[in-house]
Scaffold this active site. Structure first.
Site, short mmCIF file in Angstrom:
data_model
loop_
_atom_site.label_atom_id
_atom_site.label_comp_id
_atom_site.label_asym_id
_atom_site.label_seq_id
_atom_site.Cartn_x
_atom_site.Cartn_y
_atom_site.Cartn_z
N ASP A 58 0.83 -1.21 0.00
CA ASP A 58 0.00 0.00 0.00
C ASP A 58 0.87 1.26 0.00
O ASP A 58 1.96 1.26 0.54
CB ASP A 58 -0.89 -0.04 1.25
CG ASP A 58 -2.10 0.87 1.11
OD1 ASP A 58 -2.30 1.46 0.03
OD2 ASP A 58 -2.84 1.00 2.10
N ASN A 83 -10.80 -2.89 -6.30
CA ASN A 83 -9.99 -1.92 -7.06
C ASN A 83 -10.59 -1.55 -8.42
O ASN A 83 -10.17 -0.56 -9.03
CB ASN A 83 -8.55 -2.42 -7.25
CG ASN A 83 -7.70 -2.32 -5.99
OD1 ASN A 83 -6.75 -3.09 -5.79
ND2 ASN A 83 -8.01 -1.37 -5.13
C1 FPP Z 1 -1.99 0.27 -3.28
O1 FPP Z 1 -1.49 1.59 -3.33
C2 FPP Z 1 -1.50 -0.50 -4.37
C3 FPP Z 1 -2.27 -1.10 -5.33
C4 FPP Z 1 -3.73 -1.05 -5.37
C5 FPP Z 1 -1.65 -1.83 -6.41
C6 FPP Z 1 -0.48 -2.66 -6.06
C7 FPP Z 1 0.35 -2.76 -7.26
C8 FPP Z 1 1.70 -2.75 -7.32
C9 FPP Z 1 2.58 -2.72 -6.15
C10 FPP Z 1 2.43 -2.72 -8.56
C11 FPP Z 1 2.17 -3.74 -9.54
C12 FPP Z 1 2.17 -5.13 -9.10
C13 FPP Z 1 2.36 -6.09 -9.99
C14 FPP Z 1 2.22 -7.53 -9.60
C15 FPP Z 1 2.74 -5.77 -11.35
P1 FPP Z 1 -2.51 2.76 -3.51
O2 FPP Z 1 -2.64 3.05 -4.94
O3 FPP Z 1 -3.80 2.42 -2.82
O4 FPP Z 1 -1.78 3.91 -2.76
P2 FPP Z 1 -2.43 5.07 -1.92
O5 FPP Z 1 -3.22 4.42 -0.81
O6 FPP Z 1 -1.26 5.84 -1.42
O7 FPP Z 1 -3.29 5.87 -2.86
#
Ligand code: FPP
Length: 246
Positions: free
Chosen positions: A26, A74
């Protein structure tokens, strides 16, 4: 005089490693925002971090890692971001033939496949096939994954088996439910790491995490380093796991 960051690896007890680590990656968006970059840059950096962390887990001797890449919730994000994440995943899987697969990693996707594009479904099959005989760490990429959906799916499978007379409802055990989850046959996670200090599981491995040690860190996922991983394992090893006993 030079001050070197202390290498924590030597503090890890290799005889007491978590067999399975779950990771809620996250904070990609916040990482990007802090730098005045688009959210996509955070996800891209997060994918690079993921590669490093899986490599290190494999090197240390961790047997399983499950990473939360895209939840069933998501899809509610703006289409542009969903598209970016799906493309990132596609290229991550493609690249893995040259990267993680070469490091002996077994790659699997867990979660509902039907909602994914044909192209991604095909690539998942290809990557799983390509890495299935590897003998290193098993990496489960949770993609269109939600723990509640996973449990509903398991309940339906058992209900069908019961309807056909193969099993009796009263004979259903915890092990039978575990076996029908996407992670069936794998040990439950010993340790779950969540970055960015959101203190919840967000529909991630709810059944499997019944006795997991939870580790929360303020570090945002793209900044999560090999040293941070070592710290999480050291903290895990200092906990007293009683599984409901004394
Ligand atoms: C949460 O951060 C992250 C995600 C919803 C996506 C996770 C994806 C990756 C780490 C990269 C890609 C993975 C692969 C397997 C290619 P957020 O967007 O919710 O962050 P925030 O809470 O700060 O907005």
């Amino acid at each position: 005089m030079f001050f070197r960051k202390k290498n924590k690896l030597s503090e890890i007890d290799m005889e007491n490693l978590p067999k399975h680590i779950g990771v809620i990656m996250d904070g990609n968006g916040r990482w990007a925002k802090k730098r005045g970059l688009p959210r996509s840059a955070g996800h891209q950096a997060g994918a690079d971090t993921l590669k490093k962390i899986v490599t290190e887990c494999n090197n240390i001797g961790i047997k399983y890692i499950t990473v939360y890449a895209f939840s069933t919730e998501n899809w509610k994000r703006p289409k542009e971001e969903v598209d970016f994440l799906m493309n990132l995943l596609l290229s991550y899987l493609r690249d893995s033939e040259r990267t993680l697969a070469k490091e002996n990693v077994v790659i699997r996707a867990i979660g509902g496949r039907e909602e994914l594009t044909e192209e991604i479904q095909e690539q998942i099959k290809k990557t799983e096939e390509f890495t299935k005989n590897n003998t290193g760490i098993v990496m489960n990429i949770a993609l269109n994954y939600g723990s509640r959906e996973e449990l509903v799916r398991a309940a339906r499978i058992l209900a069908e088996r019961s309807k056909s007379g193969e099993i009796n409802p009263e004979d259903i055990t915890e092990d039978m439910i575990s076996a029908e989850l996407y992670t069936g046959g794998q040990p439950d996670p010993d340790l779950i790491i969540r970055t960015s200090y959101e203190l919840r599981l967000s529909n991630f491995m709810m059944w499997q995490s019944a006795y997991s040690e939870l580790y929360f860190t303020k570090t945002l996922w793209p900044d999560f380093s090999v040293n941070d991983l070592h710290n999480a394992i050291i903290e895990y090893q200092s906990r007293n796991r009683r599984y409901g006993g004394v």
